[in-house]
Design a protein around this motif. Structure first.
Motif, PDB file in Angstrom:
ATOM      1  N   ILE A  92       0.917  -1.181   0.134  1.00  0.00           N
ATOM      2  CA  ILE A  92       0.033  -0.035  -0.153  1.00  0.00           C
ATOM      3  C   ILE A  92       0.951   1.303  -0.035  1.00  0.00           C
ATOM      4  N   PHE A  93       2.081   1.041   0.514  1.00  0.00           N
ATOM      5  CA  PHE A  93       3.013   2.256   0.557  1.00  0.00           C
ATOM      6  C   PHE A  93       3.481   2.559  -0.644  1.00  0.00           C
ATOM      7  N   THR A  94       3.646   1.766  -1.945  1.00  0.00           N
ATOM      8  CA  THR A  94       3.720   2.081  -2.988  1.00  0.00           C
ATOM      9  C   THR A  94       2.817   2.911  -3.617  1.00  0.00           C
ATOM     10  N   ASP A  95       1.584   2.490  -3.472  1.00  0.00           N
ATOM     11  CA  ASP A  95       0.266   3.601  -3.873  1.00  0.00           C
ATOM     12  C   ASP A  95       0.257   4.601  -3.277  1.00  0.00           C
ATOM     13  N   LEU A  96       0.374   4.720  -1.753  1.00  0.00           N
ATOM     14  CA  LEU A  96       0.277   6.070  -1.248  1.00  0.00           C
ATOM     15  C   LEU A  96       1.356   7.180  -1.641  1.00  0.00           C
ATOM     16  N   VAL A  97       2.602   6.371  -1.664  1.00  0.00           N
ATOM     17  CA  VAL A  97       3.830   7.623  -1.997  1.00  0.00           C
ATOM     18  C   VAL A  97       3.659   7.934  -3.413  1.00  0.00           C
ATOM     19  N   ALA A  98       3.197   6.955  -4.420  1.00  0.00           N
ATOM     20  CA  ALA A  98       3.224   7.205  -5.789  1.00  0.00           C
ATOM     21  C   ALA A  98       1.988   8.353  -5.994  1.00  0.00           C
ATOM     22  N   ASP A  99       0.977   8.102  -5.448  1.00  0.00           N
ATOM     23  CA  ASP A  99      -0.287   9.070  -5.457  1.00  0.00           C
ATOM     24  C   ASP A  99       0.057  10.255  -4.861  1.00  0.00           C
ATOM     25  N   SER A 100       1.045  10.523  -3.800  1.00  0.00           N
ATOM     26  CA  SER A 100       1.088  11.749  -3.270  1.00  0.00           C
ATOM     27  C   SER A 100       1.913  12.525  -4.056  1.00  0.00           C
ATOM     28  N   HIS A 101       2.736  12.123  -5.051  1.00  0.00           N
ATOM     29  CA  HIS A 101       3.700  12.483  -5.979  1.00  0.00           C
ATOM     30  C   HIS A 101       3.012  12.530  -7.377  1.00  0.00           C
ATOM     31  N   GLY A 102       1.675  12.218  -7.413  1.00  0.00           N
ATOM     32  CA  GLY A 102       0.900  12.680  -8.637  1.00  0.00           C
ATOM     33  C   GLY A 102       1.039  11.248  -9.593  1.00  0.00           C
ATOM     34  N   SER A 103       1.296  10.304  -9.223  1.00  0.00           N
ATOM     35  CA  SER A 103       1.389   9.127  -9.986  1.00  0.00           C
ATOM     36  C   SER A 103       0.118   8.285  -9.715  1.00  0.00           C
ATOM     37  N   THR A 104      -0.389   7.645 -11.025  1.00  0.00           N
ATOM     38  CA  THR A 104      -1.426   6.923 -10.851  1.00  0.00           C
ATOM     39  C   THR A 104      -1.087   5.210 -10.624  1.00  0.00           C
ATOM     40  N   VAL A 105       0.110   5.025 -10.699  1.00  0.00           N
ATOM     41  CA  VAL A 105       0.600   3.557 -10.263  1.00  0.00           C
ATOM     42  C   VAL A 105       0.098   2.949  -9.247  1.00  0.00           C
ATOM     43  N   ARG A 106      -0.452   1.644  -9.475  1.00  0.00           N
ATOM     44  CA  ARG A 106      -1.170   0.981  -8.144  1.00  0.00           C
ATOM     45  C   ARG A 106      -0.439  -0.384  -7.993  1.00  0.00           C
ATOM     46  N   ALA A 107      -0.310  -0.800  -7.047  1.00  0.00           N
ATOM     47  CA  ALA A 107       0.492  -2.045  -6.721  1.00  0.00           C
ATOM     48  C   ALA A 107      -0.812  -3.241  -6.528  1.00  0.00           C
ATOM     49  N   ARG A 108      -0.903  -4.165  -7.590  1.00  0.00           N
ATOM     50  CA  ARG A 108      -1.765  -5.031  -7.387  1.00  0.00           C
ATOM     51  C   ARG A 108      -1.083  -6.591  -7.738  1.00  0.00           C
ATOM     52  N   PRO A 109      -0.197  -7.004  -6.634  1.00  0.00           N
ATOM     53  CA  PRO A 109       0.571  -8.087  -6.952  1.00  0.00           C
ATOM     54  C   PRO A 109      -0.212  -9.596  -7.017  1.00  0.00           C
ATOM     55  N   SER A 110       0.165 -10.447  -7.862  1.00  0.00           N
ATOM     56  CA  SER A 110      -0.396 -11.719  -8.099  1.00  0.00           C
ATOM     57  C   SER A 110      -0.060 -12.483  -6.838  1.00  0.00           C
ATOM     58  N   PHE A 111      -0.720 -13.773  -6.769  1.00  0.00           N
ATOM     59  CA  PHE A 111      -0.249 -14.483  -5.726  1.00  0.00           C
ATOM     60  C   PHE A 111       0.928 -15.051  -5.500  1.00  0.00           C
ATOM     61  N   ARG A 112       1.683 -15.258  -6.676  1.00  0.00           N
ATOM     62  CA  ARG A 112       2.974 -15.693  -6.717  1.00  0.00           C
ATOM     63  C   ARG A 112       3.891 -14.267  -6.360  1.00  0.00           C
ATOM     64  N   GLU A 113       3.609 -13.083  -6.713  1.00  0.00           N
ATOM     65  CA  GLU A 113       4.316 -12.183  -6.240  1.00  0.00           C
ATOM     66  C   GLU A 113       4.187 -11.708  -4.612  1.00  0.00           C
ATOM     67  N   VAL A 114       2.840 -12.094  -4.141  1.00  0.00           N
ATOM     68  CA  VAL A 114       2.803 -11.763  -2.669  1.00  0.00           C
ATOM     69  C   VAL A 114       3.347 -12.954  -2.035  1.00  0.00           C
ATOM     70  N   SER A 115       3.639 -14.156  -2.526  1.00  0.00           N
ATOM     71  CA  SER A 115       4.427 -15.247  -1.995  1.00  0.00           C
ATOM     72  C   SER A 115       5.921 -14.838  -1.992  1.00  0.00           C
ATOM     73  N   ALA A 116       6.259 -14.061  -2.746  1.00  0.00           N
ATOM     74  CA  ALA A 116       7.683 -13.563  -2.702  1.00  0.00           C
ATOM     75  C   ALA A 116       7.908 -12.760  -1.815  1.00  0.00           C
ATOM     76  N   ILE A 117       6.821 -11.718  -1.529  1.00  0.00           N
ATOM     77  CA  ILE A 117       7.095 -10.682  -0.423  1.00  0.00           C
ATOM     78  C   ILE A 117       6.942 -11.715   0.940  1.00  0.00           C
ATOM     79  N   ILE A 118       6.012 -12.612   1.122  1.00  0.00           N
ATOM     80  CA  ILE A 118       6.197 -13.376   2.161  1.00  0.00           C
ATOM     81  C   ILE A 118       7.231 -14.070   2.644  1.00  0.00           C
ATOM     82  N   HIS A 119       7.837 -14.648   1.620  1.00  0.00           N
ATOM     83  CA  HIS A 119       9.402 -15.022   1.601  1.00  0.00           C
ATOM     84  C   HIS A 119      10.354 -13.975   2.180  1.00  0.00           C
ATOM     85  N   ARG A 120      10.208 -13.005   1.638  1.00  0.00           N
ATOM     86  CA  ARG A 120      11.328 -12.076   2.046  1.00  0.00           C
ATOM     87  C   ARG A 120      10.977 -11.504   3.355  1.00  0.00           C
TER      88      ARG A 120
END
Length: 385
Positions: free
Chosen positions: A249-277
């Motif tokens: 969510i901090f990707t979204d919050l910081v990007a939006d704060s600086h005018g970007s419309t980028v939003r993080a919507r990770p797939s399950f495999r990407e979430v699994s990698a975050i959990i591992h990290r």
């Protein structure tokens, strides 16, 4: 420019709220990395926000309780070391701040006057404390006087309940004492997390004060953060439950704060990698794989929200004891797109609760002699981090 200035510090106007048992260095690191990604995607080269450690008690800190000393360890890559302190006795709060300054352990110190948990408030701490104007003043002044130029901020709630409002008095006292900023959760202690946060109170505090006011309460997306800024005029937003199991969510919050419309919507495999990290960071932090995995279990439950996993697999993941076991169980789950069900409010809202306070606490805005003695004892009794 969507930046927040707190004393000598200038950062994106996004703050990770300290949460007990959640915002330890591994989780803060994930949130910061996500915020830094948002900054890069928006083309912002400054610091992506403040990522505050979980609350520590001042007595336990002064006594160098081993677990408390572990809790104040910084996320090793964070350019700003933010620590939140809880205390009910001015001398001890001052000593804790001086210790952090003298030993170069913090770049920013926040004082907690917002915790609604009964084991804290029944001793006169947390959200109960600002009712006692003399005690609140003495604690804030002790912190500022011992800070040596490190910015002190204050976090509080609207009051104890609808009949005992404290935030505007607290804001005036804090500003006069020299704090650098103030955060307000738009709920009373009695509300805990029930109902909707009252953003109007944040707007009123913004009008009252010359120092930056940060808003907290019901921030679960970049859209919510933008709405709060527009509604209140706050200088920054403080996100708590909204990031549980969702550090991206901090990707979204910081990007939006600086005018970007980028939003993080990770797939399950990407979430699994975050959990591992996250698990790797936790093992490194605790130096104990089993303890790290036990700490991970609640986070795993939050990470899985909205994904099609199945009850049995969820139960298995809630019992993992090793990193290899975690990886094996995650690998068995088919990949899938980020679900809409993963969005929205997080954490238990619950219902309003009767405030737990020291005896006769609401009789006066000043401490009685008996309450003064009990406050000193409470500071000792809560020792332990």
């Amino acid at each position: 420019m969507p930046e927040l200035t707190i004393g000598p510090l200038t950062v994106t106007d996004v703050v990770l709220a300290p949460m007990a048992g959640v915002t330890n260095p591994p989780f803060r690191r994930l949130c910061r990395e996500a915020g830094e990604l948002g900054a890069r995607q928006a083309g912002y080269e400054g610091i992506s926000g403040l990522y505050v450690c979980e609350m520590v008690t001042t007595r336990a800190l002064v006594e160098r309780h081993p677990e408390t000393m572990r809790m104040i360890e910084p996320d090793p890559g964070d350019p700003i070391r933010s620590i939140q302190l809880y205390g009910v006795e001015p001398k001890t709060v001052g000593a804790a701040v001086r210790m952090l300054v003298d030993e170069d352990r913090a770049d920013h110190i926040d004082l907690n006057f917002g915790c609604p948990v009964p084991k804290v408030t029944r001793r006169g701490g947390g959200a109960a404390l600002p009712w006692k104007l003399d005690l609140f003043t003495a604690i804030v002044e002790a912190a500022v006087d011992n800070a040596g130029g490190i910015p002190i901020t204050v976090k509080t709630r609207v009051g104890i309940d609808a009949d005992h409002i404290t935030y505007r008095d607290a804001g005036r006292i804090a500003q006069d004492a020299g704090v650098a900023a103030m955060s307000l959760h738009g709920r009373t202690m009695a509300q805990h997390y029930a109902g909707r946060a009252d953003w109007d109170t944040i707007a009123l505090l913004v009008e009252d004060l010359d120092i930056p006011v940060l808003g907290n309460g019901d921030l679960f997306s970049a859209d919510d953060a933008r709405a709060m800024r527009e509604h209140t005029g706050c200088a920054g937003i403080v996100v708590g439950r909204g990031c549980q199991g969702r550090p991206w969510i901090f990707t979204d919050l910081v990007a939006d704060s600086h005018g970007s419309t980028v939003r993080a919507r990770p797939s399950f495999r990407e979430v699994s990698a975050i959990i591992h990290r996250h698990a790797e960071y936790s093992i490194e932090h605790f130096g104990d794989e089993l303890r790290a995995m036990r700490e991970m279990r609640k986070h795993i439950t939050w990470y899985l929200r909205g994904f099609s996993v199945g009850g049995e697999r969820r139960r298995e993941l809630a019992l993992v004891a090793t990193l290899d076991e975690l990886d094996e169980r995650l690998a068995d789950i088919p990949d899938q797109d980020y679900p809409d069900a993963a969005e929205g409010p997080r954490g238990r809202a619950g219902t309003e609760k009767k405030p737990h306070l020291p005896e006769f606490w609401l009789d006066s805005r000043q401490l009685s002699a008996d309450q003064q003695l009990k406050i000193q004892a409470a500071e000792v009794n809560i020792s332990g981090g």
